[in-house]
Write an enzyme that holds these catalytic residues in place. Structure first.
Site, PDB file in Angstrom:
ATOM      1  N   ALA A 255      53.626  42.000   0.319  1.00  0.00           N
ATOM      2  CA  ALA A 255      54.287  41.547   1.801  1.00  0.00           C
ATOM      3  C   ALA A 255      53.431  40.871   2.581  1.00  0.00           C
ATOM      4  O   ALA A 255      53.675  39.775   3.271  1.00  0.00           O
ATOM      5  CB  ALA A 255      54.789  42.553   2.590  1.00  0.00           C
ATOM      6  N   GLU A 256      52.271  41.176   2.435  1.00  0.00           N
ATOM      7  CA  GLU A 256      50.872  40.416   3.310  1.00  0.00           C
ATOM      8  C   GLU A 256      50.535  39.238   2.650  1.00  0.00           C
ATOM      9  O   GLU A 256      50.540  38.274   3.675  1.00  0.00           O
ATOM     10  CB  GLU A 256      49.656  41.606   2.829  1.00  0.00           C
ATOM     11  CG  GLU A 256      48.192  41.096   3.450  1.00  0.00           C
ATOM     12  CD  GLU A 256      47.224  41.907   3.641  1.00  0.00           C
ATOM     13  OE1 GLU A 256      47.381  43.277   3.312  1.00  0.00           O
ATOM     14  OE2 GLU A 256      46.108  41.365   3.842  1.00  0.00           O
ATOM     15  N   ARG A 257      50.766  39.131   1.572  1.00  0.00           N
ATOM     16  CA  ARG A 257      50.554  37.632   0.979  1.00  0.00           C
ATOM     17  C   ARG A 257      51.749  36.589   1.222  1.00  0.00           C
ATOM     18  O   ARG A 257      51.591  35.426   1.405  1.00  0.00           O
ATOM     19  CB  ARG A 257      50.397  37.971  -0.737  1.00  0.00           C
ATOM     20  CG  ARG A 257      49.045  38.716  -0.904  1.00  0.00           C
ATOM     21  CD  ARG A 257      48.756  38.735  -2.341  1.00  0.00           C
ATOM     22  NE  ARG A 257      47.505  39.298  -2.610  1.00  0.00           N
ATOM     23  CZ  ARG A 257      46.981  40.237  -3.669  1.00  0.00           C
ATOM     24  NH1 ARG A 257      47.932  40.298  -4.605  1.00  0.00           N
ATOM     25  NH2 ARG A 257      45.855  40.637  -3.472  1.00  0.00           N
TER      26      ARG A 257
END
Ligand code: FAD
Length: 393
Positions: A255-257
């Site tokens: 999700a961060e990426r």
């Protein structure tokens, strides 16, 4: 009968089918908010870092829990609402705020929702969504970044408690955060099965904010070196399952990426728009510089790459939002988006000429800020490796 002649609209791509009416309403509300309450302060926050008051204000307006269920104080929206938030923060031209908020809303709150106990959700998600508390994520250490499995921060069981020792570096929001979602090793002999996540209140005895780090860009955000010296926490501070922390954090990283990819493209588009305006207004040899083929083609290249990267991000987001776990595609999206954003920002500086090197035009800041995206949350090299390995190598 007369045939209808359709005249092409050169700018008329329309909205992406990913977004519905409610997303566009949110986008308009965010854009108006950014213009009113963020844009006037961007230069000042480059010197001071963004104030906690803007986080509180965004919490009051409901922007920090767009995809969080209403029972925890959120708006109950879908994943695309967070994508809209990242894009509009990117368009604000304040990279540090974009990054600081993304850590809070897309890197810490989702694992709390996914793995947290009911008690943890009530204790941390609700005040986080309201903007009363701000969070950071502690993965990277002075001796281990890309190699997450090489971290040394240890959590050792002592009766019902855990005692944590170690250090974390380059931690976004680390100076101001009220809580750190911390990755530790609980069983060094168990390989990937020896990691555990903890919810660490930053006022716990033994948590030391060692240093505010000075950096190339993202000056509106704070970045910290943190130390954990015999930090004693109850068993209820474990997030998720003991020994499963590595897998939990790998899930979080996806999700961060993805949100990073969306945010950096929007930020590059902010510089692109400024550059198109500049190329129209700036004259050389008696004509607008944009009418030179060399510049016109550069603009065409930038626009095409931005569009291609954005389609990849949207396609990946669609897949992620329906519950897939598309690691290869997310890695491609982050790699391609961050490289594209960087190339676009570099071309924007070039088209501005000397003005591009001056802080007052704002594009040099975008270039410095965007350099981060090829390093943070998985370097280019690590992402290429993930993609390559996914083909069986
Ligand atoms: C401004 C900023 C904010 C950040 N915020 C956070 C945060 O909030 N929380 C957090 O936990 N971390 C954060 N980070 C850390 C960031 O995620 C790491 O810097 C990143 O993962 C790279 O780790 P490293 O710096 O240790 O580099 P290293 O892992 O030491 O890598 C150095 C170089 O070696 C290359 N390399 C390493 N391994 C391989 C390999 N197997 N194959 C090929 N090349 C390889 C890398 O690609 C890189 O070019 C932040 C970093 C910055 C700069």
């Amino acid at each position: 009968m007369t045939a209808t002649i359709t005249i092409p609209d050169p700018a008329g791509a329309g909205e992406h089918p990913l977004f519905r009416e409610e997303h566009e309403a949110l986008r308009s509300a965010l854009r108006a908010f950014v213009e009113r309450e963020i844009t006037p302060h961007v230069d000042e926050w480059e010197q001071t870092t963004f104030p906690d008051s803007i986080v509180q204000r965004m919490g009051e307006l409901g922007f920090l829990g767009l995809a969080v269920p209403e029972e925890y104080g959120g708006q109950g929206g879908d994943y695309f609402t967070n994508l809209v938030l990242a894009e509009e923060m990117g368009r604000s031209g304040c990279g540090g705020l974009l990054m600081g908020l993304s850590v809070h809303t897309d890197m810490v709150i989702p694992p709390l929702l996914q793995f947290g106990t009911e008690e943890q959700k009530r204790a941390w998600i609700t005040p986080g969504v309201r903007g009363q508390k701000m969070y950071c994520l502690g993965i990277t250490e002075p001796d281990a970044g890309s190699d997450v499995a090489g971290i040394r921060t240890r959590a050792v069981r002592d009766g019902d408690d855990w005692v944590i020792n170690g250090s974390k570096t380059y931690i976004t929001n680390g100076i101001r955060a009220d809580m750190c979602l911390l990755v530790t090793k609980t069983d060094p002999d168990a390989g990937h099965h020896g990691f555990t996540l903890f919810v660490v209140p930053m006022d716990a005895p033994g948590v030391i904010r060692e240093k505010k780090l000075s950096k190339m860009g993202m000056h509106a955000s704070d970045t910290a070196l943190l130390a954990f010296d015999d930090v004693r926490l109850p068993g209820s501070a474990v997030l998720g399952q003991v020994g499963r922390g590595f897998f939990h954090i790998m899930w979080e990283l996806q999700a961060e990426r993805l949100i990073g990819a969306a945010g950096c493209l929007a930020y590059a588009r902010y510089a692109f728009d400024k550059t198109v305006a500049f190329a129209t207004e700036r004259f050389a040899f008696g004509q607008p510089i944009g009418s030179f083929q060399a510049i016109r083609h550069k603009i065409a290249e930038m626009a095409t790459k931005l569009e291609a990267a954005q389609q990849l991000v949207y396609g990946t987001a669609w897949s992620y939002a329906r519950g897939d776990y598309p690691v290869r595609q997310i890695s491609m999206a982050k790699l391609f988006a961050s490289r594209t954003a960087w190339e676009v920002a570099d071309a924007c500086v070039q088209i501005h000429g000397g003005a591009g090197y001056m802080t007052e035009y704002g594009v040099e800041r975008v270039l410095r800020d965007l350099r981060l995206y090829r390093i943070g949350a998985g370097t280019d090299e690590i992402l290429l490796d993930v993609i390559g390995k996914s083909y069986g190598f």
